[in-house]
Structures are given as structure tokens and as C-alpha cells.
Design a protein around this motif. Structure first.
Motif, short mmCIF file in Angstrom:
data_model
loop_
_atom_site.label_atom_id
_atom_site.label_comp_id
_atom_site.label_asym_id
_atom_site.label_seq_id
_atom_site.Cartn_x
_atom_site.Cartn_y
_atom_site.Cartn_z
N ALA A 1 0.81 -1.23 0.00
CA ALA A 1 0.00 0.00 0.00
C ALA A 1 0.84 1.28 0.00
O ALA A 1 0.37 2.31 -0.48
CB ALA A 1 -0.94 0.00 1.20
N GLY B 1 -3.64 2.46 -3.23
CA GLY B 1 -4.89 1.87 -3.71
C GLY B 1 -4.66 0.92 -4.88
O GLY B 1 -3.52 0.67 -5.27
N PRO C 1 -9.91 -2.34 -8.56
CA PRO C 1 -10.55 -3.63 -8.28
C PRO C 1 -10.93 -4.40 -9.54
O PRO C 1 -11.02 -5.61 -9.54
CB PRO C 1 -11.82 -3.25 -7.51
CG PRO C 1 -11.61 -1.85 -7.07
CD PRO C 1 -10.68 -1.22 -8.05
N GLY D 1 -4.33 -6.12 -5.99
CA GLY D 1 -5.45 -6.53 -5.15
C GLY D 1 -5.64 -8.03 -5.11
O GLY D 1 -6.67 -8.53 -4.72
N HIS E 1 -14.98 -4.65 -0.55
CA HIS E 1 -13.82 -3.77 -0.58
C HIS E 1 -14.07 -2.60 -1.49
O HIS E 1 -14.94 -2.65 -2.38
CB HIS E 1 -12.57 -4.53 -1.00
CG HIS E 1 -12.67 -5.14 -2.36
ND1 HIS E 1 -12.37 -4.46 -3.51
CD2 HIS E 1 -13.08 -6.38 -2.76
CE1 HIS E 1 -12.57 -5.24 -4.55
NE2 HIS E 1 -13.01 -6.41 -4.13
N ASP E 2 -13.33 -1.56 -1.26
CA ASP E 2 -13.49 -0.35 -2.06
C ASP E 2 -12.11 0.27 -2.21
O ASP E 2 -11.42 0.50 -1.21
CB ASP E 2 -14.44 0.61 -1.34
CG ASP E 2 -14.65 1.87 -2.14
OD1 ASP E 2 -14.50 1.81 -3.37
OD2 ASP E 2 -14.96 2.92 -1.54
N SER E 3 -11.71 0.47 -3.44
CA SER E 3 -10.40 1.07 -3.66
C SER E 3 -10.34 1.67 -5.06
O SER E 3 -11.15 1.35 -5.92
CB SER E 3 -9.30 0.00 -3.52
OG SER E 3 -8.04 0.62 -3.63
N SER F 1 -7.31 2.15 0.30
CA SER F 1 -8.16 0.95 0.21
C SER F 1 -8.96 0.79 1.49
O SER F 1 -8.51 1.17 2.57
CB SER F 1 -7.29 -0.31 0.04
OG SER F 1 -6.44 -0.15 -1.05
N LYS F 2 -10.17 0.23 1.31
CA LYS F 2 -10.98 -0.10 2.47
C LYS F 2 -11.50 -1.52 2.28
O LYS F 2 -11.90 -1.89 1.17
CB LYS F 2 -12.18 0.84 2.57
CG LYS F 2 -11.82 2.25 2.94
CD LYS F 2 -13.05 3.12 2.83
CE LYS F 2 -12.62 4.57 2.81
NZ LYS F 2 -13.64 5.45 2.25
#
Lengths: 271, 229
Positions: free
Chosen positions: A178, A204, A207, A221, A240-242, A248-249
Motif C-alpha cells: 500500500a 490503492g 478492483p 489486489g 472492498h473499495d479502492s 483501500s478499504k
């Protein structure tokens, strides 16, 4: 009135009934086939789940064996070698070799601890998570915060190990790829669930580009695949969210039956 | 057997109701037109064509009664070919598609033969009707078989073409006997027999149009389905 009429009037409803019967049969048969297909799918899913679980457990067994071999075999041999050096009575000549042996013994301990976190087995997940946070140097480029919410409790050892591996993997991926200033992991011990939230402010990843080789300086990822497998074993959910440059989450939630407060998990487990 | 006069009046009303009910699927078809798949657009063409033939038939009855049967012979042929096209677009098996092409040619030849030589243009083309019923019921059953083989639709009762096929099976199995005997039954002097035949036809027609209306209601909606294996 025509003599043909009555037979026609009687036969027509019979034919209609026959047609209705065919339609009804198709409807019922289709439902039955769908039910059978669904049952088959469930059995297939269950066997896949079992295979995945077995593979993960085998992996953990192998780690435990390697950890034990390292600790009891290599570690002990190194300690004996150091002892022999000290019996020579020439500290000036053996000082450098002793330092190298100390370093090797320390490395073996660290690898062994990583392979099988003793703190997890002895003191449980909350303690092991704190210990995990402490392994990251405070003066390093990335600041790691592991926060625990709710009432930290013990879980079944197998589940504890999987949750620990998930956090370890999240943290490991974050630290390796990261390039973040801060990584926050929040563990929420809910009434009948355990949820994890991971957040970093790093580079990030895209995705949608999971199957492509990552460009230099970007993340693919792909670590999510391993995470998904572990999460699936506990019937959890992963979101996930990025985006490139946006950090990134990851949100993970497991339905987890906690152990009663008065019940301690068995120290020797199959894992 | 004597048929009471109230029943005959009821039959007349039922016949008129059935001819009005067609407005329901037609209205739904026009409302949903932009979202209709090609097969359901062909169904709309079929319904419009039916109404046009009804109108033409009424006019011909008034001015050229001798041509009346000819119009219905033409209707049977076009109706069958339209359903053939619908099933050609729906059924996926290449063998069945080839069969439909041969059947369409064979049926057209037979319909002309029946209208010009076998039964002539002065009576109902019952042979053609029987062939039509057999072929269309067969195609509907082939569609049912395809549904059971593919299993990609979870709610059959909401599948427009399943509803259309159900209507086809019910209508043609319910009327095939009427068409077999229609030339023997509907002598102009026997008004009661004539009325009973048309009432039976209207009742089945009513069910058919209601099923068509349901088909148009569900057409263009996203149905619960599962991926093809």
C-alpha cells in the motif's frame, strides 16, 4: 339439434382437461427439477467449502510442524553451537560468531512465532491482535493502529486462528504494497458477529484489474483472493473499495458464536 | 335435445364478451411495445391481424357473403405461419428450426390444396384446422421440453412464451373437435347447434386472450432466472 353436437360437447372438455393436465405437469416437473438442481448446488457448495476448509487446516498443520521443527530443531542446534563457542574461553575470537548465532536464533524465533502465534493459542485473539500490532516498528514509514471494539471474547480456536490470519494477511498486504502512511484495522466484537474494517491511505488498486499483471508502482489486489477463501470458510462476507491513489478499504463480517465466559478453549487443537 | 332460450342469449353475450376481451392483450401490447421482445411483437401483429380479419369478415358478410369462408381460410394460413415464426425464433434446436421451415412450406401447400380442392372455399377448412392444431400443439410441447431441459427460468407462470404456449395448447385442443365436425354441425337451419359451437369457441378464446394479456403483462420485465448451465 344435430346428433353430432353432444359427443363434441362432451369430448371438448375432456381434451381441455388433458391440455390443462399437460401444462400442470410441465409446471410441477419444472419445479421439481429446479429443487433437485438447487439441492445439488448446495451439496456441491458444501463439499467445496469442506475442501477449502481442509486445505486451510492442512496449511495450518504444516505451518505448525515447520514452526516446531524450527524452534526445537534448528533453534536448539544453534543454541548448542553458541554454548560450544562459549566453552572455548576465547571471547575475542568468538565474539563475532556469537553475535551471528544470536541473530540467527532471534530470526528462528521470529519465523517460528509468525508461523504459529503462541500468544493466540495461549491468550486468545484480542491479546494476539495487540501483539501483532506491536510487531510493526513504531518509527517505521507506516503507522499501524489496531483498534478493538465491543467486549473482546474468546472464540473457538479454529475460528480464532482464521480471524487472526485474515487480520495478518490484511496487515501484511497493506505493509507490503500500500505504501501508506497509516493503516487502521478495527475489530468489532459484536453480540453474535465479529467484523473487521481495514483502511489505509496508500496507493490503492483498481478492483476491476484483478486478473491483469499490476503496473509498476500499483497494486493488483490479488491478496483479496486468499482473504476471500479464509472468509468463506467462516461463512463471512467481504466487501472492498479502492481506486488507484485513493487508498483501500475492506469490510469483513463473520457470524461467530462466542464461547461462554466460563469456558476456556482447549489449548491443544487440531490446528 | 332442446336448448333453453336464456342459454342461447347467454351464449350470444359470451361470444360478444370474448371478442371484446382481445382489447386487453392488445392494449397491454401497445403499452409495453418499446420493451417487447421480437416474439411478443409478432404476437401483437397476430392480434392486430385477427382484429382486421374480424372487421373484414363483417364487411364481407354484408357485401360479398360468398367470400366469407375464403377470408377465414386465409386467416388460418397466416395465423399458423405467424406462430411458426414465433416458435422458430424461440426454439433453439437447429433440427427443430429446420423442421419448422419444412412444416411451414408443407402446411401452406396443404392449406391451398384444402381450400381449392379438398373442401373448397364454400365451407370451413376443417382439415387445415386439424393440421394447424396438431402442428401448433406440437411446437408448444417442444417449447415446454426446451424449458425443462434448460431450466433457466425459475417462475414459468411469468414467462410470456410459456403463457402463450399454454394458450395455444388450450385453444387448439379445445377447438380441434369443433373444427372436425363444424361442417356437419352448423347447417344454417340449426341455429342452436351453430350457437353452441361458437359459444364453446368463444369460451376457449376468452381463456386464450386472458393468457395473452398475462403474457404481455410479464413481457419485457426481468424475471427471476438462473444462469444457463
Amino acid at each position: 339439434m344435430n346428433s353430432w353436437l353432444l359427443p363434441v360437447m362432451l369430448a371438448t372438455p375432456v381434451l381441455l382437461l388433458l391440455a390443462l393436465g399437460i401444462v400442470g405437469f410441465v409446471l410441477r416437473y419444472q419445479r421439481r427439477l429446479l429443487r433437485q438442481q438447487e439441492q445439488l448446488r448446495q451439496v456441491r457448495d458444501a463439499s467445496q467449502q469442506q475442501a477449502l476448509e481442509a486445505a486451510l487446516l492442512a496449511q495450518e498443520d504444516e505451518r505448525r510442524r515447520i514452526a516446531a521443527d524450527l524452534h526445537d530443531g534448528v533453534g536448539t542446534t544453534l543454541a548448542i553451537a553458541k554454548l560450544h563457542l562459549s566453552t572455548l574461553g576465547q571471547p575475542n575470537l568468538t565474539e563475532e560468531a556469537t553475535a551471528l548465532l544470536d541473530q540467527a536464533i532471534g530470526e528462528v524465533r521470529r519465523i517460528s512465532r509468525n508461523l504459529l502465534p503462541a500468544a493466540l493459542q495461549k491468550f486468545g485473539l484480542p491479546f494476539a491482535l495487540d501483539a501483532l500490532a506491536r510487531t510493526v516498528p513504531a518509527d517505521g514509514p507506516t503507522h499501524v493502529i489496531i483498534e478493538q471494539r465491543g467486549q473482546p471474547r474468546r472464540l473457538d480456536p479454529k475460528r480464532e486462528l482464521i480471524v487472526f490470519r485474515v487480520v495478518q494477511e490484511l496487515l501484511g498486504n497493506g505493509l507490503r504494497h500500500a505504501h501508506a502512511e497509516t493503516i487502521e484495522v478495527s475489530v468489532d466484537f459484536g453480540p453474535d458477529y465479529l467484523s473487521l474494517q481495514y483502511r489505509d491511505n496508500g496507493v490503492g488498486f483498481d478492483p476491476a484489474a484483478g486478473d491483469l499483471p499490476p503496473a509498476p508502482g500499483t497494486r493488483s489486489g490479488l491478496g483479496l483472493t486468499n482473504l476471500r477463501s479464509r472468509v468463506a470458510v467462516l461463512h463471512g462476507t467481504l466487501r472492498h473499495d479502492s481506486a488507484p491513489g485513493a487508498g483501500s478499504k475492506v469490510w469483513i463480517s463473520f457470524p461467530i458464536p462466542y464461547l461462554p465466559a466460563d469456558q476456556k478453549p482447549a489449548l491443544t487443537t487440531s490446528v | 335435445m332442446h336448448i333453453p332460450s336464456w342459454l342461447l342469449t347467454f351464449c350470444e353475450y359470451l361470444e360478444q364478451t370474448a371478442s371484446l376481451v382481445v382489447l386487453l392483450p392488445l392494449g397491454l401490447a401497445f403499452w409495453r411495445w418499446p420493451r417487447l421482445p421480437k416474439t411478443m411483437r409478432l404476437m401483437t401483429v397476430y392480434l392486430v391481424f385477427t382484429e382486421l380479419v374480424l372487421l373484414a369478415s363483417s364487411l364481407v358478410e354484408l357485401y360479398r357473403p360468398a367470400w366469407s369462408y375464403g377470408i377465414w381460410h386465409f386467416f388460418t394460413l397466416v395465423q399458423t405461419l405467424l406462430f411458426f415464426r414465433i416458435y422458430y425464433l424461440t426454439l433453439s434446436s437447429p433440427a427443430v428450426r429446420l423442421l419448422i421451415q419444412f412444416a411451414a412450406v408443407g402446411f401452406t401447400v396443404f392449406a391451398f390444396l384444402d381450400s381449392l380442392y379438398l373442401e373448397g372455399l364454400q365451407q370451413v377448412n376443417s382439415y387445415t384446422h386439424v393440421a394447424q392444431s396438431a402442428l401448433l400443439i406440437g411446437l408448444a410441447l417442444l417449447y415446454f421440453e426446451q424449458l425443462l431441459n434448460e431450466l433457466h427460468i425459475t417462475r414459468l407462470e411469468q414467462d410470456p412464451l410459456f403463457l402463450v404456449s399454454t394458450a395455444v395448447v388450450l385453444y387448439f385442443s379445445g377447438t380441434v373437435l369443433l373444427y372436425v365436425f363444424v361442417n356437419k354441425l352448423s347447417a344454417p337451419a340449426d341455429y342452436a347447434s351453430h350457437q353452441v359451437i361458437y359459444t364453446l369457441n368463444s369460451m376457449v378464446n376468452l381463456v386464450q386472450y386472458l393468457l395473452f394479456a398475462l403474457a404481455f403483462w410479464y413481457a419485457g420485465r426481468t424475471l427471476p432466472s438462473q444462469s444457463r448451465p
